[in-house]
Design an enzyme around this catalytic site. Structure first.
Site, PDB file in Angstrom:
ATOM      1  N   THR A 144      38.269  91.499  47.020  1.00 18.29           N
ATOM      2  CA  THR A 144      38.676  90.240  47.624  1.00 18.29           C
ATOM      3  C   THR A 144      39.686  90.463  48.744  1.00 18.29           C
ATOM      4  OG1 THR A 144      40.439  89.967  45.966  1.00 18.29           O
ATOM      5  CG2 THR A 144      38.317  88.907  45.517  1.00 18.29           C
TER       6      THR A 144
ATOM      7  N   ASN B  93      42.985  89.013  50.072  1.00 19.24           N
ATOM      8  CA  ASN B  93      44.091  88.241  49.514  1.00 19.24           C
ATOM      9  C   ASN B  93      44.927  87.626  50.635  1.00 19.24           C
ATOM     10  OD1 ASN B  93      43.945  89.068  46.512  1.00 19.24           O
ATOM     11  ND2 ASN B  93      43.827  91.002  47.615  1.00 19.24           N
TER      12      ASN B  93
ATOM     13  N   GLU C 288      42.119  84.196  47.064  1.00 19.88           N
ATOM     14  CA  GLU C 288      41.395  85.470  47.020  1.00 19.88           C
ATOM     15  C   GLU C 288      39.941  85.180  47.358  1.00 19.88           C
ATOM     16  OE1 GLU C 288      43.315  88.198  43.634  1.00 19.88           O
ATOM     17  OE2 GLU C 288      42.561  86.285  42.878  1.00 19.88           O
TER      18      GLU C 288
END
Length: 314
Positions: free
Chosen positions: A208, A210, A257
């Protein structure tokens, strides 16, 4: 069309003099704001179209203890205004000293003498000057005395009342990004720089990007189908979680995320815009990482389905 940003109201270049300007905070640059801009610019189509706005938002100065509430920060707001045909943005630094200016000083010293505006306009709720002492009636009379044009614009409304930034904030906080997009005239996006996380998403098979929420409003916590815009202009569909990650006891600070489908590459340090389509589910805690991984797999499949049916993602 290019847009020029002016952040020092005391030193405006001659090339930016003589504009027709709409006045306001323009948080979100929603359909009501677009109506205001069209009305003001239609009154003087011979003049360069401009906006006078403030940074930070006055509420951020006077109520710093409030949770973050901004729909758009400077860059996103500037892009939205450019898309509506604005050529000059006079972004006034709103600090304690500026807030002490009287309503008359704001019109005389700022709008007239410093910005050299020839025409201004605002909505019915625009208030300005020390302790919000200035209102539409005062602005109309004082601009007339100074030889400036003025347009009072009625708020754009539907069966639910006037379009407003606060109404859109409520929709997002209640988990309705699609309805918020309808009032914005575009998807609502959170823009920010990708930071290093704990790499847990990568271990779960879903790396992901962030992004801290920062001064953005926190929408309803949960999992969303999203479109992610990269700095080079490319877009990817994906799935994003907004919240505090209760399964791994992440705790205190909400974050975004985003997992980009079918993407390979390093996004650290890059500024992304993550645009919300649909809230797939609310935030909840799972019994361990295996259960969380299974749910993420399901979330990703649901996001692909939702985005395949969304014209805004194509």
């Amino acid at each position: 069309m290019t847009i020029s940003l002016h952040t020092n109201w005391r030193d405006i270049p001659a090339t930016a003099h003589g504009c027709a300007a709409a006045l306001g905070n323009f948080d979100g640059v929603h359909l009501g704001h677009a109506h205001l801009l069209r009305s003001v610019f239609a009154a003087r189509p011979d003049l360069p179209p401009a906006v006078v706005t403030f940074e930070p938002h006055p509420r951020e100065l006077f109520r710093p203890q409030d949770p973050p509430f901004r729909l758009t920060l400077c860059t996103e707001r500037l892009e939205a205004l450019r898309a509506l045909g604005v050529r000059h943005v006079f972004q006034i630094g709103f600090d304690r000293a500026f807030s002490e200016l009287t309503a008359e000083q704001f019109v005389d010293d700022v709008l007239h003498s410093a910005l050299h505006l020839r025409h201004v306009g605002c909505g019915p709720d625009f208030a300005f000057g020390h302790r919000r002492g200035g209102h539409v009636g005062f602005l109309a009379e004082r601009t007339r005395q100074l030889g400036m044009g003025f347009t009072a614009v009625q708020a754009l409304a539907d069966e639910g009342g006037p379009f407003s930034s606060s109404r859109i904030r409520r929709l997002l906080q209640d988990g309705y990004p699609g309805e918020a997009a309808g009032e914005l005239g575009r998807l609502w996006c959170i823009r920010g720089v990708v930071q290093h996380g704990d790499k847990r998403g990568r271990l779960l098979g879903f790396p992901t990007a962030n992004i801290p929420l920062g001064r953005h409003l926190e929408p309803a916590r949960g999992v969303y189908a999203v479109t992610i815009r990269l700095p080079d202009g490319r877009s990817h569909i994906g799935v994003a979680n907004i919240g505090r990650r209760p399964t791994i006891n992440d705790g205190q600070q909400s974050r975004l995320e985003a997992h980009l489908f079918d993407f390979e590459g390093d996004l650290y340090g890059q500024e992304l815009s993550v645009c919300l389509h649909t809230l797939l589910r609310e935030e909840k805690r799972f019994d361990g990482l295996d259960a969380l991984k299974n749910q993420i797999t399901l979330d990703a499949a649901l996001a692909r389905q939702a985005l395949a049916a969304s014209p805004a993602s194509h």
